[in-house]
Scaffold this motif. Structure first.
Motif, PDB file in Angstrom:
ATOM      1  N   ASN A 163       0.861  -1.176   0.000  1.00  0.00           N
ATOM      2  CA  ASN A 163       0.000   0.000   0.000  1.00  0.00           C
ATOM      3  C   ASN A 163       0.901   1.230   0.000  1.00  0.00           C
ATOM      4  N   SER A 164       0.310   2.406   0.138  1.00  0.00           N
ATOM      5  CA  SER A 164       1.071   3.638   0.335  1.00  0.00           C
ATOM      6  C   SER A 164       0.878   4.090   1.777  1.00  0.00           C
ATOM      7  N   ALA A 202      -5.011 -19.749   9.086  1.00  0.00           N
ATOM      8  CA  ALA A 202      -4.507 -18.615   9.843  1.00  0.00           C
ATOM      9  C   ALA A 202      -4.213 -17.470   8.874  1.00  0.00           C
ATOM     10  N   PRO A 203      -4.159 -16.224   9.353  1.00  0.00           N
ATOM     11  CA  PRO A 203      -3.856 -15.105   8.458  1.00  0.00           C
ATOM     12  C   PRO A 203      -2.589 -15.311   7.633  1.00  0.00           C
ATOM     13  N   ALA A 204      -1.529 -15.839   8.242  1.00  0.00           N
ATOM     14  CA  ALA A 204      -0.281 -16.060   7.496  1.00  0.00           C
ATOM     15  C   ALA A 204      -0.491 -17.066   6.374  1.00  0.00           C
ATOM     16  N   GLN A 205      -1.335 -18.080   6.596  1.00  0.00           N
ATOM     17  CA  GLN A 205      -1.617 -19.064   5.553  1.00  0.00           C
ATOM     18  C   GLN A 205      -2.452 -18.458   4.431  1.00  0.00           C
ATOM     19  N   VAL A 206      -3.361 -17.567   4.801  1.00  0.00           N
ATOM     20  CA  VAL A 206      -4.158 -16.869   3.781  1.00  0.00           C
ATOM     21  C   VAL A 206      -3.239 -16.085   2.857  1.00  0.00           C
ATOM     22  N   ILE A 207      -2.269 -15.406   3.434  1.00  0.00           N
ATOM     23  CA  ILE A 207      -1.355 -14.606   2.624  1.00  0.00           C
ATOM     24  C   ILE A 207      -0.491 -15.497   1.747  1.00  0.00           C
ATOM     25  N   THR A 208      -0.074 -16.653   2.254  1.00  0.00           N
ATOM     26  CA  THR A 208       0.697 -17.591   1.434  1.00  0.00           C
ATOM     27  C   THR A 208      -0.126 -18.057   0.235  1.00  0.00           C
ATOM     28  N   LEU A 209      -1.357 -18.431   0.478  1.00  0.00           N
ATOM     29  CA  LEU A 209      -2.212 -18.857  -0.629  1.00  0.00           C
ATOM     30  C   LEU A 209      -2.495 -17.696  -1.570  1.00  0.00           C
ATOM     31  N   ALA A 210      -2.701 -16.515  -1.014  1.00  0.00           N
ATOM     32  CA  ALA A 210      -2.961 -15.332  -1.845  1.00  0.00           C
ATOM     33  C   ALA A 210      -1.775 -15.032  -2.756  1.00  0.00           C
ATOM     34  N   SER A 211      -0.559 -15.312  -2.286  1.00  0.00           N
ATOM     35  CA  SER A 211       0.612 -15.062  -3.128  1.00  0.00           C
ATOM     36  C   SER A 211       0.607 -15.967  -4.352  1.00  0.00           C
ATOM     37  N   ILE A 212       0.109 -17.194  -4.196  1.00  0.00           N
ATOM     38  CA  ILE A 212      -0.002 -18.117  -5.333  1.00  0.00           C
ATOM     39  C   ILE A 212      -1.081 -17.630  -6.290  1.00  0.00           C
ATOM     40  N   VAL A 213      -2.216 -17.234  -5.733  1.00  0.00           N
ATOM     41  CA  VAL A 213      -3.313 -16.704  -6.558  1.00  0.00           C
ATOM     42  C   VAL A 213      -2.845 -15.469  -7.320  1.00  0.00           C
ATOM     43  N   HIS A 214      -2.121 -14.607  -6.638  1.00  0.00           N
ATOM     44  CA  HIS A 214      -1.602 -13.375  -7.250  1.00  0.00           C
ATOM     45  C   HIS A 214      -0.713 -13.697  -8.442  1.00  0.00           C
ATOM     46  N   LYS A 215       0.143 -14.704  -8.293  1.00  0.00           N
ATOM     47  CA  LYS A 215       1.061 -15.074  -9.363  1.00  0.00           C
ATOM     48  C   LYS A 215       0.358 -15.823 -10.507  1.00  0.00           C
ATOM     49  N   ILE A 288       5.230 -16.812  -1.779  1.00  0.00           N
ATOM     50  CA  ILE A 288       6.212 -16.847  -2.871  1.00  0.00           C
ATOM     51  C   ILE A 288       6.377 -15.458  -3.483  1.00  0.00           C
ATOM     52  N   ALA A 289       5.634 -14.521  -2.995  1.00  0.00           N
ATOM     53  CA  ALA A 289       5.710 -13.117  -3.422  1.00  0.00           C
ATOM     54  C   ALA A 289       4.826 -12.322  -2.476  1.00  0.00           C
ATOM     55  N   MET A 290       4.827 -11.041  -2.663  1.00  0.00           N
ATOM     56  CA  MET A 290       3.968 -10.172  -1.867  1.00  0.00           C
ATOM     57  C   MET A 290       2.628 -10.024  -2.586  1.00  0.00           C
ATOM     58  N   PRO A 291       1.560 -10.662  -2.084  1.00  0.00           N
ATOM     59  CA  PRO A 291       0.275 -10.543  -2.760  1.00  0.00           C
ATOM     60  C   PRO A 291      -0.353  -9.180  -2.529  1.00  0.00           C
ATOM     61  N   ASP A 292      -1.054  -8.673  -3.531  1.00  0.00           N
ATOM     62  CA  ASP A 292      -1.749  -7.419  -3.279  1.00  0.00           C
ATOM     63  C   ASP A 292      -3.054  -7.698  -2.538  1.00  0.00           C
ATOM     64  N   ILE A 293      -3.700  -6.652  -2.105  1.00  0.00           N
ATOM     65  CA  ILE A 293      -4.877  -6.815  -1.245  1.00  0.00           C
ATOM     66  C   ILE A 293      -6.001  -7.539  -1.975  1.00  0.00           C
ATOM     67  N   VAL A 299      -8.956 -14.762  -1.638  1.00  0.00           N
ATOM     68  CA  VAL A 299      -8.888 -15.994  -0.850  1.00  0.00           C
ATOM     69  C   VAL A 299      -9.943 -15.966   0.258  1.00  0.00           C
ATOM     70  N   LEU A 300     -10.130 -14.817   0.855  1.00  0.00           N
ATOM     71  CA  LEU A 300     -11.108 -14.704   1.942  1.00  0.00           C
ATOM     72  C   LEU A 300     -12.552 -14.718   1.436  1.00  0.00           C
ATOM     73  N   ASN A 301     -12.710 -14.402   0.167  1.00  0.00           N
ATOM     74  CA  ASN A 301     -14.059 -14.370  -0.438  1.00  0.00           C
ATOM     75  C   ASN A 301     -14.039 -15.169  -1.740  1.00  0.00           C
ATOM     76  N   PRO A 302     -13.745 -16.460  -1.674  1.00  0.00           N
ATOM     77  CA  PRO A 302     -13.582 -17.263  -2.891  1.00  0.00           C
ATOM     78  C   PRO A 302     -14.912 -17.527  -3.588  1.00  0.00           C
TER      79      PRO A 302
END
Length: 347
Positions: A163-164, A202-215, A288-293, A299-302
């Protein structure tokens, strides 16, 4: 009579001298002393700077550096230098300049996204604030901090929500990291936490999965569907078999994150790495990367569906074809393989 004349002359000369001195003092303090033509000029004062270093920075911007020194001494600024970013306006006098340098540290906008590693993030931040990349990276990897905040080196990147942000240019590396943890805590509000719990993550797992989705897809509109595929796979205890995780594993293995890999080969799937989701079940150890929001919220709203497979759609570039069965997926995949072979993409 003669003595009286002498006294009058002395008084007169004293008045002239006093007036001249007063004028000099007034001019030194209140006369415009900027030499730049723009409406304003920005000055960056390092946190450990002394007065001489500040004077060297200011000299090209001032008409008379000596008068600035005099006023700085009178106002006690020489022993009270403060780091930061300051805006000097055209036509400012020495009094205004010193008051600005004392108390008008202005914030900067710091932004980041899409970084693949903590080192990349440190480099991105270092060009925006005073702290250098090595100091930032050391703060990011501080094991005591990570342990206190329930992070590990593998998932520490997930603490930084792209973010900014507004903060001071002279923010230290540790203060920047601490501020980002506060932003992470703010991001994970009760609503997002509740949705993560519903998914069993867990939140950290959501972000890990989101990084895959992002890529996997740059199309924001498609991310909830892609997230749904991976969540279906996790529920069925299937391997995720996500190509972006293999690419990350290859880069990590070669220690070359600048490497460009356009195609995952069958031999790549044999790489023994916890990030290779063709060999290891479940989520990789960290993002695997920094996923955007948008990817995190996907992931939270699949999207609710029965798809278990997807492959790039060569007739609608940027999007994917989804399948519920392996047979259907293999037909879609064959079309993609014919296309990529025709492009001579071998790596």
């Amino acid at each position: 009579m003669y003595l009286k004349k002498i006294v009058l002359v002395v008084v007169f000369l004293g008045l002239i001298a006093g007036g001249a001195f007063s004028y000099m003092v007034y001019s030194a303090i209140f006369s415009p002393n900027t030499s730049f033509t723009n409406e304003q000029a920005f000055v960056f004062v390092p946190s450990d700077a002394n007065f001489e270093e500040v004077a060297n920075v200011l000299q090209p911007l001032l008409k008379d550096i000596d008068s600035f020194r005099e006023v700085a001494q009178r106002k006690g600024y020489m022993d009270n230098v403060k780091g930061g970013k300051y805006a000097l306006k055209k036509g400012m006098n020495n009094n205004e300049i010193i008051n600005t340098l004392r108390s008008n540290n202005i914030p900067v906008k710091v932004s980041f996204n899409n970084q693949e590693t903590l080192a990349n993030l440190a480099g991105r931040i270092a060009v925006q604030i005073e702290a250098d990349s090595l100091t930032l990276l050391s703060a990011f990897k501080d094991r005591k901090f990570l342990g206190d905040k329930n992070f590990a080196p593998d998932n520490a990147l997930g603490m930084y929500i792209p973010n900014s942000y507004e903060l001071f240019w002279n923010t230290s590396a540790a203060d920047f990291r601490n501020r980002m943890h506060k932003e992470y805590t703010r991001f994970w509000n009760q609503d997002r936490k509740a949705k993560a719990r519903t998914l069993g993550l867990a939140p950290a797992q959501v972000i890990t999965l989101a990084s895959i989705v992002h890529k996997e897809t740059v199309k924001v509109s498609e991310r909830p569907r892609v997230a749904g595929v991976y969540l279906n796979r996790l529920r069925k205890n299937m391997l995720l078999q996500a190509d972006p995780t293999v690419i990350y594993a290859l880069k990590l293995h070669s220690k070359d994150f600048d490497r460009v890999i356009k195609r995952v080969l069958y031999k790549d799937l044999e790489l023994d790495s916890p990030y290779n989701t063709y060999k290891y079940a479940g989520l990789p150890p960290g993002p695997i990367a920094m996923p955007d929001i948008s990817a995190v919220d996907a992931v939270l709203n699949p999207e609710a569906h029965d798809y278990l497979y997807f492959v790039a759609d060569v007739q609608n570039f940027g999007f994917h074809k989804f399948a519920k069965t392996l047979a259907q997926h293999n037909r879609n995949k064959a079309q993609y393989v014919r296309w990529i072979n025709a492009q001579n993409v071998n790596r």
